[in-house]
Each structure stands twice: as structure tokens, then as C-alpha cells.
Motif scaffolding. Structure first.
Motif, PDB file in Angstrom:
ATOM      1  N   ALA A 104       0.886  40.394  89.308  1.00  0.00           N
ATOM      2  CA  ALA A 104       0.325  41.747  89.404  1.00  0.00           C
ATOM      3  C   ALA A 104       1.244  42.571  90.291  1.00  0.00           C
ATOM      4  O   ALA A 104       1.832  42.060  91.237  1.00  0.00           O
ATOM      5  CB  ALA A 104      -1.088  41.699  89.983  1.00  0.00           C
ATOM      6  N   VAL A 105       1.375  43.853  89.993  1.00  0.00           N
ATOM      7  CA  VAL A 105       2.294  44.701  90.754  1.00  0.00           C
ATOM      8  C   VAL A 105       1.630  45.343  91.962  1.00  0.00           C
ATOM      9  O   VAL A 105       2.303  45.982  92.775  1.00  0.00           O
ATOM     10  CB  VAL A 105       2.891  45.809  89.852  1.00  0.00           C
ATOM     11  CG1 VAL A 105       3.711  45.193  88.739  1.00  0.00           C
ATOM     12  CG2 VAL A 105       1.791  46.705  89.287  1.00  0.00           C
ATOM     13  N   MET A 106       0.317  45.155  92.104  1.00  0.00           N
ATOM     14  CA  MET A 106      -0.406  45.782  93.201  1.00  0.00           C
ATOM     15  C   MET A 106      -1.537  44.863  93.655  1.00  0.00           C
ATOM     16  O   MET A 106      -2.180  44.214  92.835  1.00  0.00           O
ATOM     17  CB  MET A 106      -0.996  47.116  92.744  1.00  0.00           C
ATOM     18  CG  MET A 106      -1.565  47.983  93.847  1.00  0.00           C
ATOM     19  SD  MET A 106      -0.284  48.803  94.807  1.00  0.00           S
ATOM     20  CE  MET A 106       0.339  49.948  93.579  1.00  0.00           C
ATOM     21  N   PRO A 107      -1.789  44.781  94.973  1.00  0.00           N
ATOM     22  CA  PRO A 107      -2.965  44.052  95.440  1.00  0.00           C
ATOM     23  C   PRO A 107      -4.240  44.648  94.850  1.00  0.00           C
ATOM     24  O   PRO A 107      -4.235  45.789  94.369  1.00  0.00           O
ATOM     25  CB  PRO A 107      -2.908  44.250  96.966  1.00  0.00           C
ATOM     26  CG  PRO A 107      -1.475  44.520  97.252  1.00  0.00           C
ATOM     27  CD  PRO A 107      -0.969  45.297  96.075  1.00  0.00           C
ATOM     28  N   PRO A 108      -5.343  43.904  94.877  1.00  0.00           N
ATOM     29  CA  PRO A 108      -6.598  44.418  94.312  1.00  0.00           C
ATOM     30  C   PRO A 108      -7.004  45.765  94.918  1.00  0.00           C
ATOM     31  O   PRO A 108      -6.656  46.089  96.048  1.00  0.00           O
ATOM     32  CB  PRO A 108      -7.610  43.326  94.684  1.00  0.00           C
ATOM     33  CG  PRO A 108      -6.786  42.089  94.839  1.00  0.00           C
ATOM     34  CD  PRO A 108      -5.477  42.542  95.400  1.00  0.00           C
ATOM     35  N   GLU A 109      -7.769  46.556  94.147  1.00  0.00           N
ATOM     36  CA  GLU A 109      -8.152  47.894  94.574  1.00  0.00           C
ATOM     37  C   GLU A 109      -8.955  47.897  95.873  1.00  0.00           C
ATOM     38  O   GLU A 109      -8.873  48.833  96.662  1.00  0.00           O
ATOM     39  CB  GLU A 109      -8.962  48.581  93.473  1.00  0.00           C
ATOM     40  CG  GLU A 109      -8.142  48.953  92.242  1.00  0.00           C
ATOM     41  CD  GLU A 109      -8.949  49.739  91.235  1.00  0.00           C
ATOM     42  OE1 GLU A 109     -10.104  50.111  91.569  1.00  0.00           O
ATOM     43  OE2 GLU A 109      -8.452  49.985  90.128  1.00  0.00           O
ATOM     44  N   HIS A 110      -9.746  46.842  96.087  1.00  0.00           N
ATOM     45  CA  HIS A 110     -10.600  46.794  97.278  1.00  0.00           C
ATOM     46  C   HIS A 110      -9.833  46.367  98.530  1.00  0.00           C
ATOM     47  O   HIS A 110     -10.400  46.328  99.615  1.00  0.00           O
ATOM     48  CB  HIS A 110     -11.752  45.810  97.054  1.00  0.00           C
ATOM     49  CG  HIS A 110     -11.279  44.388  96.886  1.00  0.00           C
ATOM     50  ND1 HIS A 110     -11.025  43.836  95.649  1.00  0.00           N
ATOM     51  CD2 HIS A 110     -10.978  43.422  97.791  1.00  0.00           C
ATOM     52  CE1 HIS A 110     -10.604  42.589  95.803  1.00  0.00           C
ATOM     53  NE2 HIS A 110     -10.569  42.306  97.100  1.00  0.00           N
ATOM     54  N   SER A 111      -8.554  46.053  98.403  1.00  0.00           N
ATOM     55  CA  SER A 111      -7.792  45.492  99.517  1.00  0.00           C
ATOM     56  C   SER A 111      -7.658  46.482 100.677  1.00  0.00           C
ATOM     57  O   SER A 111      -7.380  47.672 100.487  1.00  0.00           O
ATOM     58  CB  SER A 111      -6.398  45.095  99.032  1.00  0.00           C
ATOM     59  OG  SER A 111      -5.572  44.707 100.115  1.00  0.00           O
ATOM     60  N   LEU A 112      -7.832  45.958 101.884  1.00  0.00           N
ATOM     61  CA  LEU A 112      -7.636  46.761 103.091  1.00  0.00           C
ATOM     62  C   LEU A 112      -6.208  47.280 103.184  1.00  0.00           C
ATOM     63  O   LEU A 112      -5.957  48.298 103.830  1.00  0.00           O
ATOM     64  CB  LEU A 112      -7.974  45.917 104.328  1.00  0.00           C
ATOM     65  CG  LEU A 112      -7.789  46.565 105.701  1.00  0.00           C
ATOM     66  CD1 LEU A 112      -8.776  47.722 105.896  1.00  0.00           C
ATOM     67  CD2 LEU A 112      -7.963  45.528 106.815  1.00  0.00           C
ATOM     68  N   SER A 113      -5.282  46.609 102.521  1.00  0.00           N
ATOM     69  CA  SER A 113      -3.867  46.983 102.617  1.00  0.00           C
ATOM     70  C   SER A 113      -3.600  48.400 102.122  1.00  0.00           C
ATOM     71  O   SER A 113      -2.594  49.000 102.488  1.00  0.00           O
ATOM     72  CB  SER A 113      -3.008  45.983 101.841  1.00  0.00           C
ATOM     73  OG  SER A 113      -3.369  45.963 100.467  1.00  0.00           O
ATOM     74  N   HIS A 114      -4.481  48.950 101.299  1.00  0.00           N
ATOM     75  CA  HIS A 114      -4.312  50.325 100.837  1.00  0.00           C
ATOM     76  C   HIS A 114      -4.501  51.326 101.980  1.00  0.00           C
ATOM     77  O   HIS A 114      -4.052  52.472 101.882  1.00  0.00           O
ATOM     78  CB  HIS A 114      -5.303  50.634  99.712  1.00  0.00           C
ATOM     79  CG  HIS A 114      -5.011  49.912  98.438  1.00  0.00           C
ATOM     80  ND1 HIS A 114      -4.072  50.342  97.530  1.00  0.00           N
ATOM     81  CD2 HIS A 114      -5.535  48.765  97.927  1.00  0.00           C
ATOM     82  CE1 HIS A 114      -4.032  49.499  96.501  1.00  0.00           C
ATOM     83  NE2 HIS A 114      -4.912  48.537  96.717  1.00  0.00           N
ATOM     84  N   LEU A 115      -5.149  50.900 103.055  1.00  0.00           N
ATOM     85  CA  LEU A 115      -5.436  51.791 104.183  1.00  0.00           C
ATOM     86  C   LEU A 115      -4.490  51.593 105.359  1.00  0.00           C
ATOM     87  O   LEU A 115      -4.545  52.340 106.328  1.00  0.00           O
ATOM     88  CB  LEU A 115      -6.880  51.577 104.663  1.00  0.00           C
ATOM     89  CG  LEU A 115      -7.976  51.777 103.610  1.00  0.00           C
ATOM     90  CD1 LEU A 115      -9.342  51.477 104.225  1.00  0.00           C
ATOM     91  CD2 LEU A 115      -7.931  53.177 103.031  1.00  0.00           C
ATOM     92  N   ILE A 116      -3.625  50.577 105.284  1.00  0.00           N
ATOM     93  CA  ILE A 116      -2.719  50.267 106.395  1.00  0.00           C
ATOM     94  C   ILE A 116      -1.355  50.876 106.119  1.00  0.00           C
ATOM     95  O   ILE A 116      -0.735  50.613 105.085  1.00  0.00           O
ATOM     96  CB  ILE A 116      -2.594  48.745 106.584  1.00  0.00           C
ATOM     97  CG1 ILE A 116      -3.950  48.143 106.959  1.00  0.00           C
ATOM     98  CG2 ILE A 116      -1.561  48.418 107.656  1.00  0.00           C
ATOM     99  CD1 ILE A 116      -3.955  46.627 107.004  1.00  0.00           C
TER     100      ILE A 116
END
Length: 229
Positions: A104-116
């Protein structure tokens, strides 16, 4: 004060700690101790100016033997950790002419990493000899707090497999947030699993832990997790 408490806790167990920015030395130690190559994240031939934005540590037992290794590096996640991480990893492996293929090219949508985003510290190369009965979790916790004091990052993060993530080791080290299948691979890096977990210690959690450890005895600090529960 918090780091001094952990250093004393290690000393009470007959442990000492060596810190270095010579990453060629880390590569030599990994070959000597583990008979394998250092990861691209901490390979000076693949990373420019690594000694200026990273450090590594060794754990020494009372006999003078090296029984543990770990390393830390500072990076800038732009626009956020989720969108930055895969390109960062694939670029480092490509510099060593090693292939990794993501599922997958992106971590899951719910991942905290989207906010870091912004200054982040990667914690890798963690190894403690299986015959060493002491050193965990004091050794990784010292390194995490040193990285926090040195760089004031928004977060410290690490990748791990299911066994370590689900047996409480990451929480004891101070990673209060864990996610399953953060990165998934068709062709995984050496030493990784097809589905890797991420551990995250946010800045505010580490700041709280520094304050808490400052009033903790060394004996208590051997077992007290960094992350407030």
C-alpha cells in the motif's frame, strides 16, 4: 534529573551506556555482534550528514561486554508522517541498491501518522542480547529521553513486528500509541515483517514523563513506563 535517574537505575544493575555519533562504528558493532548489516536509516554511506542529526548507543554489562544497541535520527516529516514515510524509506534502500516493494502506498486512513508533522525522531537498531537479564526497559528509555532533550521533536516513532508490539514491550519503553499494519510489504526489508506496527511517543507524553521521572527513585524507574497511563 530524569535521565540521571535512569542512569543510576542502570548503574544499580551493573550497566553503563556509551553514546556516539560515529555511525561507521555502529555498522562495525552490528556486524560483530549480530553478523548483519546496519539498516539504511543508520548507514553513513546512504545518509548524508547522519552524524549531525543522529546518535547511537551501546549497552555495556558489568563484565565490559556490549549487550545492547540502539540508534536515533532526526528528520522533518513534510507534509506529515503518513505521506512522507514511504518515500523516505524507499529512497534510503535505493541508495544501497536494495529493493523493497510496498503493498500500500499510504498508511490506513485512521492512522495517527496523518496528524504528525515537522521534527520527528526515528528509533531503530534496537537490540538487547537475549541472555542479558537486565537493561530493558531502562536502555531504550534513556535514549528516547536523550533524543527528546536534544531535539525537542513532535514525536519519536519506531517500527516493530507483531510479537514485540503485542507483548507489552513497546508500552514499557514509552510508546503509548501502537498501530497494526502501519506499513505492509509485497517484498519487505531484511528483518521486517510483511505487516509492520508503528509505535509513537508524542512530545507531550515525553515531557510529562521527564517531570514524573524527576521525582522517581532509580529502583522505581527500572519498571515505570515512560507513558502516563
Amino acid at each position: 534529573m530524569a535521565i540521571s535517574t535512569l542512569l543510576q537505575a542502570g548503574a544499580e544493575q551493573g550497566l553503563s551506556f556509551h553514546i556516539s555519533t560515529d555511525f561507521a562504528g555502529l555498522a562495525r558493532e552490528r556486524r560483530r555482534l549480530r553478523n548483519s548489516e546496519v539498516s539504511p536509516m543508520f548507514d553513513p554511506s546512504a545518509c548524508r550528514s547522519l552524524s549531525e542529526r543522529g546518535f547511537w548507543m551501546s549497552l555495556i554489562d558489568k563484565t565490559g561486554e556490549t549487550v545492547g544497541l540502539q540508534a536515533f535520527r532526526l528528520d522533518d516529516a513534510d507534509p506529515n508522517l503518513a505521506e512522507w514515510v514511504l518515500g523516505w524509506m524507499m529512497g534510503l534502500y535505493a541508495r544501497r541498491r536494495e529493493m523493497i516493494v510496498p503493498r500500500a502506498v499510504m498508511p490506513p486512513e485512521h492512522s495517527l501518522s496523518h496528524l504528525i508533522r515537522g521534527r520527528i525522531v526515528y528509533h531503530g537498531e534496537l537490540w538487547i542480547d537475549k541472555h542479558c537479564k537486565v537493561g530493558f526497559p531502562v536502555f531504550p528509555r534513556i535514549g528516547m529521553l536523550l533524543a527528546m532533550v536534544k531535539w525537542q521533536p513532535e514525536a519519536i516513532w519506531a517500527l516493530t513486528g507483531q510479537s514485540m508490539a503485542t507483548r507489552g514491550h513497546m508500552v514499557r519503553m514509552g510508546y503509548g500509541h501502537l498501530e497494526q499494519s502501519f506499513l505492509t510489504w509485497e517484498w519487505e526489508p531484511d528483518g521486517a515483517e510483511q505487516a509492520e506496527w508503528i509505535g509513537v511517543a508524542l512530545r507531550r507524553h515525553l515531557e510529562f514523563s521527564i517531570a514524573e521521572l524527576s521525582s522517581t527513585s532509580p529502583t522505581e524507574a527500572r519498571y515505570q513506563p515512560l507513558q502516563a497511563q
